[in-house]
Design a protein around this motif. Structure first.
Motif, PDB file in Angstrom:
ATOM      1  N   MET A   1       1.023  -1.115  -0.123  1.00 38.63           N
ATOM      2  CA  MET A   1       0.217   0.090  -0.006  1.00 38.63           C
ATOM      3  C   MET A   1       0.798   1.148   0.173  1.00 38.63           C
ATOM      4  SD  MET A   1      -2.942   0.765  -0.191  1.00 38.63           S
ATOM      5  CE  MET A   1      -4.516   1.510   0.509  1.00 38.63           C
ATOM      6  N   ARG A   2       2.008   0.956   0.497  1.00 42.50           N
ATOM      7  CA  ARG A   2       3.044   2.230   0.753  1.00 42.50           C
ATOM      8  C   ARG A   2       3.351   2.854  -0.689  1.00 42.50           C
ATOM      9  NH1 ARG A   2       6.948   3.837   5.335  1.00 42.50           N
ATOM     10  NH2 ARG A   2       6.688   5.880   4.984  1.00 42.50           N
ATOM     11  N   GLU A   3       3.591   1.878  -1.470  1.00 42.52           N
ATOM     12  CA  GLU A   3       4.103   1.996  -2.637  1.00 42.52           C
ATOM     13  C   GLU A   3       2.740   2.612  -3.615  1.00 42.52           C
ATOM     14  OE1 GLU A   3       7.437   2.038  -4.178  1.00 42.52           O
ATOM     15  OE2 GLU A   3       7.680   1.539  -2.240  1.00 42.52           O
ATOM     16  N   LEU A   4       1.865   2.364  -3.461  1.00 46.11           N
ATOM     17  CA  LEU A   4       0.750   3.046  -4.183  1.00 46.11           C
ATOM     18  C   LEU A   4       0.331   4.510  -3.857  1.00 46.11           C
ATOM     19  CD1 LEU A   4      -1.722   2.910  -5.911  1.00 46.11           C
ATOM     20  CD2 LEU A   4      -3.006   1.958  -3.964  1.00 46.11           C
ATOM     21  N   GLU A   5       0.764   4.756  -2.558  1.00 45.98           N
ATOM     22  CA  GLU A   5       0.734   5.996  -2.025  1.00 45.98           C
ATOM     23  C   GLU A   5       1.754   6.934  -2.432  1.00 45.98           C
ATOM     24  OE1 GLU A   5      -1.998   7.474   0.172  1.00 45.98           O
ATOM     25  OE2 GLU A   5      -2.870   5.216   0.031  1.00 45.98           O
ATOM     26  N   ARG A   6       3.027   6.373  -2.658  1.00 42.32           N
ATOM     27  CA  ARG A   6       4.066   7.143  -3.126  1.00 42.32           C
ATOM     28  C   ARG A   6       3.990   7.418  -4.468  1.00 42.32           C
ATOM     29  NH1 ARG A   6       8.794   5.096  -5.406  1.00 42.32           N
ATOM     30  NH2 ARG A   6      10.427   6.439  -5.509  1.00 42.32           N
ATOM     31  N   ALA A   7       3.272   6.317  -5.456  1.00 43.26           N
ATOM     32  CA  ALA A   7       3.061   6.371  -6.697  1.00 43.26           C
ATOM     33  C   ALA A   7       2.071   7.778  -6.882  1.00 43.26           C
ATOM     34  CB  ALA A   7       2.613   5.118  -7.408  1.00 43.26           C
ATOM     35  N   ARG A   8       0.978   7.681  -6.079  1.00 44.56           N
ATOM     36  CA  ARG A   8      -0.255   8.817  -6.391  1.00 44.56           C
ATOM     37  C   ARG A   8       0.581  10.190  -6.200  1.00 44.56           C
ATOM     38  NH1 ARG A   8      -4.940   6.978  -6.597  1.00 44.56           N
ATOM     39  NH2 ARG A   8      -5.422   5.115  -5.785  1.00 44.56           N
ATOM     40  N   TRP A   9       1.603  10.288  -5.033  1.00 44.77           N
ATOM     41  CA  TRP A   9       2.254  11.496  -4.587  1.00 44.77           C
ATOM     42  C   TRP A   9       3.252  12.107  -5.963  1.00 44.77           C
ATOM     43  CZ3 TRP A   9       1.613  15.668  -1.903  1.00 44.77           C
ATOM     44  CH2 TRP A   9       2.693  16.531  -1.788  1.00 44.77           C
ATOM     45  N   ARG A  10       3.782  11.079  -6.554  1.00 47.83           N
ATOM     46  CA  ARG A  10       4.621  11.356  -7.627  1.00 47.83           C
ATOM     47  C   ARG A  10       3.847  11.647  -8.993  1.00 47.83           C
ATOM     48  NH1 ARG A  10       9.411   7.985  -9.258  1.00 47.83           N
ATOM     49  NH2 ARG A  10       9.893   9.846 -10.051  1.00 47.83           N
ATOM     50  N   CYS A  11       2.629  11.465  -8.959  1.00 49.61           N
ATOM     51  CA  CYS A  11       1.886  11.701 -10.205  1.00 49.61           C
ATOM     52  C   CYS A  11       1.254  13.035 -10.203  1.00 49.61           C
ATOM     53  CB  CYS A  11       0.394  10.468 -10.204  1.00 49.61           C
ATOM     54  SG  CYS A  11       1.204   8.991 -10.749  1.00 49.61           S
ATOM     55  N   ALA A  31      -2.096  -1.195  -9.784  1.00 53.06           N
ATOM     56  CA  ALA A  31      -2.217  -2.370  -8.763  1.00 53.06           C
ATOM     57  C   ALA A  31      -1.711  -3.827  -9.509  1.00 53.06           C
ATOM     58  CB  ALA A  31      -3.571  -2.733  -8.264  1.00 53.06           C
ATOM     59  N   ARG A  32      -2.064  -3.862 -11.176  1.00 58.23           N
ATOM     60  CA  ARG A  32      -1.734  -4.967 -11.889  1.00 58.23           C
ATOM     61  C   ARG A  32      -0.287  -4.792 -12.684  1.00 58.23           C
ATOM     62  NH1 ARG A  32      -7.211  -3.403 -13.424  1.00 58.23           N
ATOM     63  NH2 ARG A  32      -6.413  -2.499 -15.387  1.00 58.23           N
ATOM     64  N   LEU A  33       0.458  -3.881 -12.506  1.00 58.97           N
ATOM     65  CA  LEU A  33       1.667  -3.882 -13.266  1.00 58.97           C
ATOM     66  C   LEU A  33       2.454  -5.008 -12.518  1.00 58.97           C
ATOM     67  CD1 LEU A  33       2.342  -0.062 -13.175  1.00 58.97           C
ATOM     68  CD2 LEU A  33       1.467  -1.565 -15.167  1.00 58.97           C
ATOM     69  N   ASP A  34       3.296  -5.361 -13.440  1.00 59.13           N
ATOM     70  CA  ASP A  34       4.661  -6.321 -12.993  1.00 59.13           C
ATOM     71  C   ASP A  34       5.577  -5.604 -12.696  1.00 59.13           C
ATOM     72  OD1 ASP A  34       5.705  -6.056 -15.339  1.00 59.13           O
ATOM     73  OD2 ASP A  34       4.809  -7.598 -15.999  1.00 59.13           O
ATOM     74  N   GLU A  35       6.573  -6.236 -12.149  1.00 56.54           N
ATOM     75  CA  GLU A  35       7.931  -5.525 -11.599  1.00 56.54           C
ATOM     76  C   GLU A  35       8.705  -4.682 -12.993  1.00 56.54           C
ATOM     77  OE1 GLU A  35       9.684  -4.772  -8.826  1.00 56.54           O
ATOM     78  OE2 GLU A  35       8.217  -5.659  -8.245  1.00 56.54           O
ATOM     79  N   ALA A  36       8.739  -5.282 -13.839  1.00 55.95           N
ATOM     80  CA  ALA A  36       9.302  -4.687 -15.180  1.00 55.95           C
ATOM     81  C   ALA A  36       8.460  -3.259 -15.607  1.00 55.95           C
ATOM     82  CB  ALA A  36       9.435  -5.550 -16.442  1.00 55.95           C
ATOM     83  N   GLU A  37       6.926  -3.424 -15.525  1.00 57.05           N
ATOM     84  CA  GLU A  37       6.111  -2.341 -15.687  1.00 57.05           C
ATOM     85  C   GLU A  37       6.262  -1.192 -14.581  1.00 57.05           C
ATOM     86  OE1 GLU A  37       2.776  -4.201 -18.376  1.00 57.05           O
ATOM     87  OE2 GLU A  37       2.683  -4.556 -16.495  1.00 57.05           O
ATOM     88  N   LEU A  38       6.596  -1.886 -13.252  1.00 60.40           N
ATOM     89  CA  LEU A  38       6.591  -0.533 -12.387  1.00 60.40           C
ATOM     90  C   LEU A  38       7.962   0.113 -12.549  1.00 60.40           C
ATOM     91  CD1 LEU A  38       5.371  -2.838  -9.317  1.00 60.40           C
ATOM     92  CD2 LEU A  38       4.232  -0.713 -10.245  1.00 60.40           C
ATOM     93  N   ARG A  39       8.945  -0.642 -13.055  1.00 59.45           N
ATOM     94  CA  ARG A  39      10.180   0.039 -13.155  1.00 59.45           C
ATOM     95  C   ARG A  39       9.937   1.031 -14.359  1.00 59.45           C
ATOM     96  NH1 ARG A  39      12.204  -5.022 -12.171  1.00 59.45           N
ATOM     97  NH2 ARG A  39      12.799  -5.315 -14.194  1.00 59.45           N
ATOM     98  N   GLN A  40       9.321   0.615 -15.468  1.00 54.01           N
ATOM     99  CA  GLN A  40       9.168   1.703 -16.561  1.00 54.01           C
ATOM    100  C   GLN A  40       8.342   2.815 -16.046  1.00 54.01           C
ATOM    101  OE1 GLN A  40       7.015  -0.559 -19.493  1.00 54.01           O
ATOM    102  NE2 GLN A  40       8.214  -2.411 -19.243  1.00 54.01           N
ATOM    103  N   PHE A  41       7.289   2.559 -15.377  1.00 55.88           N
ATOM    104  CA  PHE A  41       6.313   3.768 -14.798  1.00 55.88           C
ATOM    105  C   PHE A  41       7.411   4.795 -14.092  1.00 55.88           C
ATOM    106  CE2 PHE A  41       3.197   5.424 -11.991  1.00 55.88           C
ATOM    107  CZ  PHE A  41       2.450   6.312 -12.641  1.00 55.88           C
TER     108      PHE A  41
END
Length: 78
Positions: A1-11, A31-41
């Motif tokens: 959940m913490r990563e989701l909050e961090r992503a929202r802030w960075r957006c 929530a459905r991104l895999d590890e590679a897609e999270l790095r891309q994002f």
């Protein structure tokens, strides 16, 4: 959940159009991104607003490594 909050802030960006697209993207796809897609994002979020916007509105991006996430961002834009 913490990563989701961090992503929202960075957006949160200076360009309203990016704010809207990135927040929708996080709500619909993050929530459905895999590890590679999270790095891309993460890589895309490190770009300046104008560079990121240009990549989203282009038909094809020069950066092949971010294609899957860019395709998702483009679907949110429509």
């Amino acid at each position: 959940m913490r990563e989701l909050e961090r992503a929202r802030w960075r957006c949160r960006r200076g360009l309203l159009e990016l704010d809207v697209i990135l927040q929708r993207f996080v709500d619909e796809h993050y929530a459905r991104l895999d590890e590679a897609e999270l790095r891309q994002f993460e890589t895309l979020l490190n770009l300046s607003d104008s560079d990121l916007w240009d990549m989203i509105v282009q038909k094809e991006a020069d950066d092949e490594s971010s294609q899957s996430v860019l395709r998702l961002l483009r679907t949110v834009r429509q």
